[in-house]
Design an enzyme around this catalytic site. Structure first.
Site, PDB file in Angstrom:
ATOM      1  CD1 TRP A 130      -2.763   1.462   0.597  1.00 45.06           C
ATOM      2  CD2 TRP A 130      -2.043   1.763   2.702  1.00 45.06           C
ATOM      3  NE1 TRP A 130      -3.540   2.431   1.187  1.00 45.06           N
ATOM      4  CE2 TRP A 130      -3.122   2.644   2.470  1.00 45.06           C
ATOM      5  CE3 TRP A 130      -1.432   1.776   3.957  1.00 45.06           C
ATOM      6  CZ2 TRP A 130      -3.594   3.520   3.447  1.00 45.06           C
ATOM      7  CZ3 TRP A 130      -1.905   2.641   4.921  1.00 45.06           C
ATOM      8  CH2 TRP A 130      -2.970   3.500   4.668  1.00 45.06           C
ATOM      9  CG  ASP A 211      -1.824  -1.965   7.902  1.00 49.52           C
ATOM     10  OD1 ASP A 211      -2.825  -1.826   8.623  1.00 49.52           O
ATOM     11  OD2 ASP A 211      -1.618  -1.268   6.890  1.00 49.52           O
ATOM     12  CE  LYS A 246     -10.169  -0.468   3.599  1.00 45.15           C
ATOM     13  NZ  LYS A 246      -9.841   0.349   2.497  1.00 45.15           N
TER      14      LYS A 246
HETATM   15  C1  PLP Z   1      -3.048  -1.996   3.862  1.00 42.87           C
HETATM   16  C2  PLP Z   1      -3.880  -0.886   4.398  1.00 42.87           C
HETATM   17  N1  PLP Z   1      -3.612  -0.387   5.597  1.00 42.87           N
HETATM   18  C3  PLP Z   1      -4.330   0.610   6.127  1.00 42.87           C
HETATM   19  C4  PLP Z   1      -5.386   1.164   5.443  1.00 42.87           C
HETATM   20  C5  PLP Z   1      -6.097   2.336   6.054  1.00 42.87           C
HETATM   21  O1  PLP Z   1      -7.386   2.151   6.433  1.00 42.87           O
HETATM   22  P1  PLP Z   1      -8.294   3.348   6.878  1.00 42.87           P
HETATM   23  O2  PLP Z   1      -9.159   3.686   5.729  1.00 42.87           O
HETATM   24  O3  PLP Z   1      -9.054   2.803   8.055  1.00 42.87           O
HETATM   25  O4  PLP Z   1      -7.442   4.503   7.272  1.00 42.87           O
HETATM   26  C6  PLP Z   1      -5.707   0.686   4.172  1.00 42.87           C
HETATM   27  C7  PLP Z   1      -6.805   1.290   3.418  1.00 42.87           C
HETATM   28  O5  PLP Z   1      -6.917   1.259   2.244  1.00 42.87           O
HETATM   29  C8  PLP Z   1      -4.937  -0.363   3.638  1.00 42.87           C
HETATM   30  O6  PLP Z   1      -5.182  -0.859   2.421  1.00 42.87           O
END
Ligand code: PLP
Length: 399
Positions: A130, A211, A246
């Site tokens: 990400w 994560d 999600k």
């Molecule tokens: C791997 C990963 N970590 C963290 C997040 C962050 O999530 P949030 O939308 O709750 O900030 C995402 C969101 O796309 C993600 O794909």
């Protein structure tokens, strides 16, 4: 006055979102997003969350600030979901926590804490990952490196390469891992492979930073947390960032949690104190509404069961879309290349489409995806899948 300000390029995901928003074609399809859509193409409102919302409203309560660490009820109810019923009890005393602004906030506060604990430590991130992982660790001043994760040739996870790279990292390196549903590849290690990874992390004195943003979307709620549970048994300092965006379909409510598992109650107190100071200087305290909703769901056995069933239904619908897409692509001249989409898990797939093909999808078919080939399977439904499959077949048949 703005002489020092050079243009800031958006990351790949933000760029895809912008191009989609600017596309005037009414039939456009957005495979670039990171949200779950239902069969009707809507972001679902989960029944468990709706009922929790109804209950909260009927209590007619005020909206005070949350305490600096966040809603303790959320933490207490979420710990067993993440760490398992048995481990949660054992870990409670020596685990620091803070509620955060989404999973992103959890990664950011965790990165700040990791810097405070190990100021010279490098952060090592999967290649690919990400894009915000690298951005966040750089933002806190950390050096960033990457470890092998995906083999382009075989279109598969490269656990041997990963283990080899992790084994070469200097002690104290913060290793960023995706707890499940790896974003963007969709490939996760098996439990046996997680055991190997945990062993290497422990043997080499590395600091795991897990994560967990998609728990429940891979193999199921319990299975998806195996990574955390396995690593928690081997390593004595672990960061776990959790996103509920999600899993509760509560994206804009921005609910996240950061856990830091330490060796003792005294260490946990020290880390917790620093976490509160970091969040204080950023935004004081986390927002309350989404946290109250989730705590209400997790605190009521019946609502929790409803939520688990709804989460499982979302997971199964994505699997169906994977199978259907692979079937519809099978007849094309690159059909076999798309078979891995079925084996991948979570919202995303590293489709194997090239940058040029992704560009052709956008320009010729109004189908938007991330430039590196990442597509969101959760944006597909019976209505748009046939035209998406036909477009993919067309752009990929030119080679
Ligand atoms: C791997 C990963 N970590 C963290 C997040 C962050 O999530 P949030 O939308 O709750 O900030 C995402 C969101 O796309 C993600 O794909």
């Amino acid at each position: 006055m703005l002489i020092n300000l050079s243009p800031t390029p958006p990351d790949a995901v933000m760029l895809a979102a912008r191009l989609f928003a600017e596309d005037p074609r009414p039939h456009k399809v957005n495979l670039g997003i990171g949200m779950y859509y239902d069969e009707e193409g809507r972001i679902p409102q989960l029944a468990a969350v709706r009922e929790a919302d109804h209950r909260l409203r009927s209590r007619n309560r005020p909206w005070p600030y949350l305490p600096a660490e966040g809603l303790v009820d959320l933490k207490n109810k979420a710990m067993p979901v993440v760490f398992g019923e048995d481990q949660a009890d054992d870990l409670r005393r020596r685990t620091a926590w803070i509620q955060t602004v989404g999973g992103t906030g959890a990664v950011r506060i965790g990165a700040e804490l990791a810097r405070a604990i190990a100021p010279d430590a490098m952060a090592s991130i999967s290649d690919p990952s990400w894009p915000n992982h690298e951005a966040i660790f750089r933002a806190v001043g950390a050096r960033v490196s990457s470890y092998r994760y995906y083999d382009v040739e075989s279109c598969d996870i490269d656990v041997d390469g990963m283990l080899e790279d992790l084994g070469r990292l200097p002690r104290g390196t913060v290793v960023v891992l995706h707890g499940c549903c790896h974003n963007p590849t969709g490939f996760d290690p098996t439990p046996a492979q997680w055991n190997h990874i945990a062993q290497v992390l422990a043997d080499h004195g590395l600091i795991p930073f897990i994560d967990l943003a998609y728990q429940g979307f891979g193999e199921g709620l319990e299975a998806d947390a195996q990574s955390v549970r396995i690593i928690a048994q081997s390593c004595n300092l672990i960061f776990v960032s959790v996103s509920f965006s999600k899993s509760f379909s509560l994206y804009g409510e921005r609910v996240g949690l950061l856990f830091v598992v330490t060796e003792s109650e005294a260490q946990a107190a020290l880390v917790g104190e620093r976490a509160r100071a970091v969040s204080r200087a950023l935004y004081s305290s986390a927002p309350s509404n989404g946290a109250l909703l989730i705590a209400e769901v997790l605190g009521d056995p019946q609502l929790k069961t409803t939520w688990i069933d709804e989460l499982d239904a979302m997971r199964r619908r994505i699997l169906l879309m994977r199978a259907e897409l692979v079937d519809q692509l099978a007849g094309g001249n690159r059909g076999a290349n798309f078979a891995p989409i079925k084996a991948q898990r979570g919202l995303f797939s590293y489709s194997g489409l090239t940058r040029t093909e992704i560009e052709r999808l956008r320009v010729d078919h109004a189908i938007h995806a991330v430039g590196d080939g990442r597509i969101c399977l959760a944006a597909l439904n019976a209505g748009n899948l046939p035209s998406v499959a036909a477009a993919i077949r067309q752009v990929s048949s030119r080679h």
